[in-house]
Design an enzyme around this catalytic site. Structure first.
Site, PDB file in Angstrom:
ATOM      1  N   LYS A  57      -2.689   7.319  13.050  1.00 50.84           N
ATOM      2  CA  LYS A  57      -4.120   7.025  13.103  1.00 50.84           C
ATOM      3  C   LYS A  57      -4.939   8.306  13.291  1.00 50.84           C
ATOM      4  O   LYS A  57      -6.063   8.414  12.795  1.00 50.84           O
ATOM      5  CB  LYS A  57      -4.420   6.026  14.220  1.00 50.84           C
TER       6      LYS A  57
ATOM      7  N   VAL B 232       0.813  -1.223   0.000  1.00 48.15           N
ATOM      8  CA  VAL B 232       0.000   0.000   0.000  1.00 48.15           C
ATOM      9  C   VAL B 232       0.846   1.272   0.000  1.00 48.15           C
ATOM     10  O   VAL B 232       0.302   2.363  -0.224  1.00 48.15           O
ATOM     11  CB  VAL B 232      -0.973   0.027   1.198  1.00 48.15           C
TER      12      VAL B 232
ATOM     13  N   SER C  98      -8.199   3.988  14.985  1.00 47.40           N
ATOM     14  CA  SER C  98      -7.897   3.242  16.202  1.00 47.40           C
ATOM     15  C   SER C  98      -8.355   4.038  17.410  1.00 47.40           C
ATOM     16  O   SER C  98      -8.479   5.271  17.359  1.00 47.40           O
ATOM     17  CB  SER C  98      -6.383   2.991  16.293  1.00 47.40           C
TER      18      SER C  98
ATOM     19  N   TYR D 284       2.255   5.281  15.993  1.00 50.04           N
ATOM     20  CA  TYR D 284       0.960   4.677  15.700  1.00 50.04           C
ATOM     21  C   TYR D 284      -0.166   5.679  15.937  1.00 50.04           C
ATOM     22  O   TYR D 284      -1.050   5.859  15.085  1.00 50.04           O
ATOM     23  CB  TYR D 284       0.768   3.440  16.577  1.00 50.04           C
TER      24      TYR D 284
END
Length: 306
Positions: free
Chosen positions: A176, A80, A159, A172
């Site tokens: 997100k 991706v 998330s 992370y």
């Protein structure tokens, strides 16, 4: 439209990235959207599902499972972070039926390091997969849907990390948080084409990613989530699958630019069970127990392993 019929995905084409990870149940839910739930022995997936993942073998296994259940599914290797590959897979999915109805950007990775120890390479790797990978999926899917003129639904995976901070999850959490801006912004730009764009922000969910840790580590992570949830449990893949199915179907035809949070209630700041408080009674009247307003819970919530 009757409530059950609204979930019917018969004849539609869906592309799901990250198909080799914790999403087989999500894929099955999208594939099995039907006008009425027939007996399990006769149930046939309604949508054609294209399963894409960097793990080509895993994507093939997921597609094979869907096919074995009586559906139509295809597997595609996909990085991706490569726009050209994303564009090629979208075109392949679109070519079969002449349209792409559902795009689910599930692919994502995690990285854990303290802020002071985070390297440029760490952030770049997570950013390229979680945000840019999602961006490429949104862009290419939206272009295909606009060209077909039949509308569609795009779902991105965020998330619970967007709602709180947690040690070691800078990369992370940041990526997100950026992901949720995709549906909010893109929805304002493509709505006139009948395209809806939304995100799912799960709480702690048991997936293949969480299963890689030891049983002790999983229990340690899940214990506070179970305590904080009014439902008294953590999430299962099916919980997220149903959210994805809802946003993929006509049941959410008036929903766009939104963040759906299937998290068991852990994000409700007032939830801190303490029992009833006994309040002073006015003179001459008996004292009565009354539930007091709970103080905000300060425990941090762990992000979803999507």
């Amino acid at each position: 439209m009757p409530p059950v019929t609204a979930y019917d995905l018969t004849g539609r084409t869906a592309l799901v990235t990250g198909a080799a990870g914790g999403t087989p149940h999500a894929l099955q839910a999208v594939g099995e959207g039907s006008a009425a739930p027939p007996p399990p022995s006769s149930r046939r997936p309604a949508a054609t599902v294209h399963c894409a993942d960097l793990d080509a073998t895993g994507a093939e296994a997921t597609a094979a499972a869907l096919t074995a259940s009586g559906g139509t599914a295809f597997a595609h290797p996909l990085d991706v972070t490569r726009r050209d590959q994303v564009a090629a897979v979208v075109e392949t999915a679109r070519r079969g039926s002449g349209r792409l109805d559902v795009m689910a950007n599930i692919a994502g990775i995690m990285h854990s390091s303290p802020v002071l120890e985070t390297e440029d390479a760490d952030l770049d790797r997570v950013w390229n997969t979680n945000f840019k990978g999602g961006l490429y999926g949104c862009q290419e899917a939206a272009r295909a849907m606009i060209a077909a003129g039949s509308g569609g639904s795009i779902v991105t995976m965020a998330s619970g990390a967007i709602d709180t901070g947690a040690p070691g999850l800078l990369c992370y959490g940041v990526t997100k948080a950026a992901v949720v801006q995709l549906p909010r912004t893109l929805a304002t730009e493509v709505g006139r084409h009948g395209i809806r764009v939304n995100a799912v922000a799960p709480g702690w969910v048991r997936t293949a990613m969480t299963e890689r840790h030891s049983a002790e580590a999983r229990q340690q992570a899940e214990r506070p989530m179970i305590r904080r949830s009014p439902l008294g449990r953590v999430g299962e893949p099916e919980d997220i699958a149903h959210a994805v199915l809802h946003l993929s179907s006509d049941a959410s035809s008036f929903t766009t630019g939104q963040i759906l949070r299937p998290n068991g209630g852990v994000a409700m700041p007032w939830w801190a069970p303490r029992g009833p408080a006994v309040l002073p009674a006015p003179p001459g009247r008996p004292r009565a127990a009354r539930h007091r307003r709970s103080a905000p819970c300060t425990a941090r919530s762990a992000p979803a392993a999507d």
